[in-house]
Design a protein around this motif. Structure first.
Motif, PDB file in Angstrom:
ATOM      1  N   PRO A  32      38.601  38.043  36.316  1.00 52.73           N
ATOM      2  CA  PRO A  32      37.741  38.949  37.078  1.00 52.73           C
ATOM      3  C   PRO A  32      38.568  39.981  37.854  1.00 52.73           C
ATOM      4  O   PRO A  32      39.623  39.668  38.409  1.00 52.73           O
ATOM      5  N   THR A  33      38.071  41.191  37.889  1.00 53.86           N
ATOM      6  CA  THR A  33      38.759  42.283  38.572  1.00 53.86           C
ATOM      7  C   THR A  33      38.966  41.981  40.051  1.00 53.86           C
ATOM      8  O   THR A  33      40.024  42.289  40.606  1.00 53.86           O
ATOM      9  N   VAL A  36      42.066  39.829  40.480  1.00 50.09           N
ATOM     10  CA  VAL A  36      43.307  40.583  40.261  1.00 50.09           C
ATOM     11  C   VAL A  36      43.552  41.540  41.429  1.00 50.09           C
ATOM     12  O   VAL A  36      44.683  41.667  41.914  1.00 50.09           O
ATOM     13  N   ASP A  37      42.495  42.175  41.918  1.00 49.71           N
ATOM     14  CA  ASP A  37      42.625  43.063  43.087  1.00 49.71           C
ATOM     15  C   ASP A  37      43.124  42.289  44.301  1.00 49.71           C
ATOM     16  O   ASP A  37      43.962  42.770  45.061  1.00 49.71           O
ATOM     17  N   TRP A  38      42.594  41.061  44.509  1.00 48.74           N
ATOM     18  CA  TRP A  38      43.043  40.220  45.622  1.00 48.74           C
ATOM     19  C   TRP A  38      44.541  39.962  45.514  1.00 48.74           C
ATOM     20  O   TRP A  38      45.276  40.110  46.495  1.00 48.74           O
ATOM     21  N   LEU A  39      44.999  39.549  44.329  1.00 50.51           N
ATOM     22  CA  LEU A  39      46.430  39.265  44.158  1.00 50.51           C
ATOM     23  C   LEU A  39      47.275  40.494  44.477  1.00 50.51           C
ATOM     24  O   LEU A  39      48.308  40.393  45.144  1.00 50.51           O
ATOM     25  N   GLN A  40      46.845  41.643  44.001  1.00 48.37           N
ATOM     26  CA  GLN A  40      47.631  42.857  44.177  1.00 48.37           C
ATOM     27  C   GLN A  40      47.573  43.377  45.615  1.00 48.37           C
ATOM     28  O   GLN A  40      48.589  43.790  46.170  1.00 48.37           O
ATOM     29  N   GLN A  41      46.407  43.348  46.229  1.00 49.19           N
ATOM     30  CA  GLN A  41      46.248  43.945  47.552  1.00 49.19           C
ATOM     31  C   GLN A  41      46.508  42.969  48.702  1.00 49.19           C
ATOM     32  O   GLN A  41      46.990  43.362  49.764  1.00 49.19           O
ATOM     33  N   ARG A  91      32.345  32.572  32.129  1.00 44.43           N
ATOM     34  CA  ARG A  91      31.236  32.948  33.010  1.00 44.43           C
ATOM     35  C   ARG A  91      31.661  33.802  34.191  1.00 44.43           C
ATOM     36  O   ARG A  91      30.821  34.335  34.902  1.00 44.43           O
ATOM     37  N   LYS A  92      32.980  33.885  34.439  1.00 46.49           N
ATOM     38  CA  LYS A  92      33.553  34.601  35.589  1.00 46.49           C
ATOM     39  C   LYS A  92      33.238  33.904  36.912  1.00 46.49           C
ATOM     40  O   LYS A  92      33.380  34.472  37.982  1.00 46.49           O
ATOM     41  N   PHE A 110      34.652  35.514  42.447  1.00 48.80           N
ATOM     42  CA  PHE A 110      35.836  35.273  43.264  1.00 48.80           C
ATOM     43  C   PHE A 110      35.603  35.781  44.686  1.00 48.80           C
ATOM     44  O   PHE A 110      35.988  35.120  45.652  1.00 48.80           O
ATOM     45  N   THR A 111      34.959  36.923  44.807  1.00 49.89           N
ATOM     46  CA  THR A 111      34.692  37.473  46.136  1.00 49.89           C
ATOM     47  C   THR A 111      33.865  36.506  46.969  1.00 49.89           C
ATOM     48  O   THR A 111      34.180  36.250  48.137  1.00 49.89           O
ATOM     49  N   GLU A 112      32.816  35.929  46.383  1.00 50.54           N
ATOM     50  CA  GLU A 112      31.986  34.965  47.113  1.00 50.54           C
ATOM     51  C   GLU A 112      32.836  33.776  47.569  1.00 50.54           C
ATOM     52  O   GLU A 112      32.740  33.332  48.723  1.00 50.54           O
ATOM     53  N   PHE A 113      33.666  33.269  46.667  1.00 44.59           N
ATOM     54  CA  PHE A 113      34.531  32.137  47.015  1.00 44.59           C
ATOM     55  C   PHE A 113      35.476  32.489  48.158  1.00 44.59           C
ATOM     56  O   PHE A 113      35.579  31.766  49.143  1.00 44.59           O
TER      57      PHE A 113
END
Length: 130
Positions: A32-33, A36-41, A91-92, A110-113
């Motif tokens: 999920p994008t 990946v955004d979380w890891l990078q930012q 299912r992402k 991922f955002t919800e988690f």
């Protein structure tokens, strides 16, 4: 996620370089994008001594061996007490598994988690007066 949540989380985490995040997306199709955004930012590492984000997805079979949950699943972190969090790539969804490899919780993204987990950790930290 509010800027305060990002600051709280970023206090303990190390961002993953953009090139490495790009490689993760190639190596593990379907990530999920928002993850990946979380890891990078924001990054990977330990949150408040009670959750560890891995520097990238890893095989659930490496963690659980023959008890590994089945499907297109990767592990992304753990609570440092036996519960592992991962992504169901089909299912992402984000899934938490017990030490026996049984599904314990599921989030739709991922955002919800991460919003829920960071909020829980923040409340626990504030309760301890830190």
């Amino acid at each position: 996620m509010s800027p305060d949540d990002r600051k709280f989380a970023a206090d303990w985490l190390e961002p993953v370089p953009a090139a490495d995040c790009g490689n993760l997306q190639v190596e593990t199709a379907g990530l999920p994008t928002d993850y990946v955004d979380w890891l990078q930012q924001i990054g990977w590492g330990e949150l408040d001594g009670s959750f560890m984000f891995y520097s990238g997805p890893t095989s659930v079979a490496l963690i659980y061996g023959h008890n590994a949950p089945t499907g297109r699943l990767v592990a992304i972190g753990d609570d440092m007490a036996g519960y592992v969090v991962g992504i169901d790539l089909s299912r992402k969804d984000v899934v938490e598994w017990s030490p026996k490899g049984e599904e314990a919780s599921r989030w739709t993204s991922f955002t919800e988690f991460v919003v829920e987990r960071v909020s829980e950790l923040r409340r626990a930290s504030e309760a301890r007066g830190q």
